[in-house]
Write an enzyme that holds these catalytic residues in place. Sequence first.
Site, PDB file in Angstrom:
ATOM      1  N   ASN A  69       0.879  -1.175   0.000  1.00  0.00           N
ATOM      2  CA  ASN A  69       0.000   0.000   0.000  1.00  0.00           C
ATOM      3  C   ASN A  69       0.913   1.221   0.000  1.00  0.00           C
ATOM      4  O   ASN A  69       1.486   1.568   1.030  1.00  0.00           O
ATOM      5  CB  ASN A  69      -0.893  -0.025   1.255  1.00  0.00           C
ATOM      6  CG  ASN A  69      -1.719   1.232   1.397  1.00  0.00           C
ATOM      7  OD1 ASN A  69      -1.825   2.034   0.461  1.00  0.00           O
ATOM      8  ND2 ASN A  69      -2.307   1.423   2.567  1.00  0.00           N
TER       9      ASN A  69
ATOM     10  N   LYS B 198       0.132   4.219  -0.288  1.00  0.00           N
ATOM     11  CA  LYS B 198      -0.534   5.407   0.279  1.00  0.00           C
ATOM     12  C   LYS B 198      -0.284   6.617  -0.628  1.00  0.00           C
ATOM     13  O   LYS B 198      -0.154   6.445  -1.841  1.00  0.00           O
ATOM     14  CB  LYS B 198      -0.053   5.657   1.716  1.00  0.00           C
ATOM     15  CG  LYS B 198      -0.144   4.396   2.580  1.00  0.00           C
ATOM     16  CD  LYS B 198      -0.007   4.684   4.042  1.00  0.00           C
ATOM     17  CE  LYS B 198       0.042   3.377   4.804  1.00  0.00           C
ATOM     18  NZ  LYS B 198      -0.071   3.561   6.234  1.00  0.00           N
TER      19      LYS B 198
ATOM     20  N   HIS C 198      -9.546   1.054   4.747  1.00  0.00           N
ATOM     21  CA  HIS C 198      -8.288   1.285   5.466  1.00  0.00           C
ATOM     22  C   HIS C 198      -8.560   2.226   6.642  1.00  0.00           C
ATOM     23  O   HIS C 198      -9.370   3.149   6.528  1.00  0.00           O
ATOM     24  CB  HIS C 198      -7.235   1.873   4.524  1.00  0.00           C
ATOM     25  CG  HIS C 198      -5.865   1.860   5.111  1.00  0.00           C
ATOM     26  ND1 HIS C 198      -5.458   2.783   6.042  1.00  0.00           N
ATOM     27  CD2 HIS C 198      -4.827   1.017   4.930  1.00  0.00           C
ATOM     28  CE1 HIS C 198      -4.219   2.505   6.410  1.00  0.00           C
ATOM     29  NE2 HIS C 198      -3.810   1.439   5.751  1.00  0.00           N
TER      30      HIS C 198
ATOM     31  N   GLU D 192      -7.010   4.634   7.771  1.00  0.00           N
ATOM     32  CA  GLU D 192      -6.806   6.064   7.471  1.00  0.00           C
ATOM     33  C   GLU D 192      -8.033   6.641   6.774  1.00  0.00           C
ATOM     34  O   GLU D 192      -8.399   7.790   6.995  1.00  0.00           O
ATOM     35  CB  GLU D 192      -5.530   6.233   6.624  1.00  0.00           C
ATOM     36  CG  GLU D 192      -4.288   5.962   7.478  1.00  0.00           C
ATOM     37  CD  GLU D 192      -3.072   5.459   6.719  1.00  0.00           C
ATOM     38  OE1 GLU D 192      -3.031   5.557   5.474  1.00  0.00           O
ATOM     39  OE2 GLU D 192      -2.151   4.947   7.384  1.00  0.00           O
TER      40      GLU D 192
ATOM     41  N   GLU E 256      -5.608  -5.122  10.429  1.00  0.00           N
ATOM     42  CA  GLU E 256      -4.586  -4.116  10.671  1.00  0.00           C
ATOM     43  C   GLU E 256      -4.878  -3.406  11.989  1.00  0.00           C
ATOM     44  O   GLU E 256      -5.669  -2.456  12.024  1.00  0.00           O
ATOM     45  CB  GLU E 256      -4.590  -3.083   9.538  1.00  0.00           C
ATOM     46  CG  GLU E 256      -4.326  -3.676   8.178  1.00  0.00           C
ATOM     47  CD  GLU E 256      -3.725  -2.627   7.239  1.00  0.00           C
ATOM     48  OE1 GLU E 256      -2.587  -2.831   6.819  1.00  0.00           O
ATOM     49  OE2 GLU E 256      -4.377  -1.613   6.977  1.00  0.00           O
TER      50      GLU E 256
ATOM     51  N   GLY F 216       2.239   2.068  10.768  1.00  0.00           N
ATOM     52  CA  GLY F 216       3.187   3.171  10.621  1.00  0.00           C
ATOM     53  C   GLY F 216       3.840   3.584  11.929  1.00  0.00           C
ATOM     54  O   GLY F 216       4.456   4.649  12.011  1.00  0.00           O
TER      55      GLY F 216
ATOM     56  N   SER G  55       3.213  -2.336  10.391  1.00  0.00           N
ATOM     57  CA  SER G  55       4.670  -2.365  10.580  1.00  0.00           C
ATOM     58  C   SER G  55       5.278  -3.740  10.273  1.00  0.00           C
ATOM     59  O   SER G  55       6.234  -4.158  10.932  1.00  0.00           O
ATOM     60  CB  SER G  55       5.042  -1.894  11.988  1.00  0.00           C
ATOM     61  OG  SER G  55       4.581  -0.565  12.190  1.00  0.00           O
TER      62      SER G  55
HETATM   63  C1  PEP Z   1      -0.915   0.038   6.048  1.00  0.00           C
HETATM   64  O1  PEP Z   1      -1.092   1.219   5.987  1.00  0.00           O
HETATM   65  O2  PEP Z   1      -1.712  -0.726   5.497  1.00  0.00           O
HETATM   66  C2  PEP Z   1       0.246  -0.447   6.789  1.00  0.00           C
HETATM   67  C3  PEP Z   1       0.229  -1.673   7.219  1.00  0.00           C
HETATM   68  O3  PEP Z   1       1.262   0.435   6.988  1.00  0.00           O
HETATM   69  P1  PEP Z   1       2.704   0.128   7.654  1.00  0.00           P
HETATM   70  O4  PEP Z   1       3.190  -1.181   7.062  1.00  0.00           O
HETATM   71  O5  PEP Z   1       3.569   1.272   7.255  1.00  0.00           O
HETATM   72  O6  PEP Z   1       2.495   0.015   9.116  1.00  0.00           O
END
Ligand code: PEP
Length: 251
Positions: free
Chosen positions: A9, A11, A96, A98, A168, A174, A214
Amino acid sequence: MRKNIVAGNWKMNLNLQEGVALATALNEALKDKTVNCDVVIGTPFIHLASVVNAVDTTKIGVAAQNCADKASGAYTGEIAASMIASTGATYVILGHSERRAYYHETAEILKEKVLLALANGLTPIFCIGEVLEEREAEKHFEVVKSQIESSLFDLSAEDFGKIVLAYEPVWAIGTGKTATAAQAQEMHAFIRETLVAKYGKDVADNTSILYGGSCNASNAKELFSNPDVDGGLIGGASLGVDKFMPIIEAF
Ligand code: PEP
């Protein structure tokens, strides 16, 4: 049986040239390799058509990161699922955290998006996950169950079979904080049981449930070795071939 999937992703990162360069480099890295998972990259809308042209789409699936909750019409600035499909992209990340937090996407809105994605032949990668306060209050199972039920459980078993889930935990996105392998497995097993209760064992066994938060080259192997973790949705570590390839190769 369900697929293992490693999905990136991006973003809101990388301009068009940078995005095409990254996709081209990933394509090159995967060209002569046999890997044990499907690979997907989720790019900004304006990159989709160019990225589809830059990769072998039999090896790398391309995903949008969102779609409109309307089919077409006077919705300035929105991008319809049909438009995404017309680029050759085959996946769309929906729900997601976000999008839920910053753009106020509700369960009802997401339900519409899922239906439109499916109607246009896109595979939704549907994200669910609790925030830190919910985990601390031991409400994480309840929250995740309700996110799944409220946006997806009106689907027929046949349509649900087309969904990929991504668990998630928002506190891990992040932040550099990863769920432990045990926490991931515990939640993924719970999600699968929830699917068994609603759609039966076959549908549940065939549903890919990805972990996101992460995930990186050093923890991917341990996370993916869990029986109910079928891959990852990768943010930061999908922005470079050097970081993304070892995650793909963790399978
Ligand atoms: C995400 O935004 O789907 C995600 C898992 O981000 P990160 O791997 O940077 O934590």
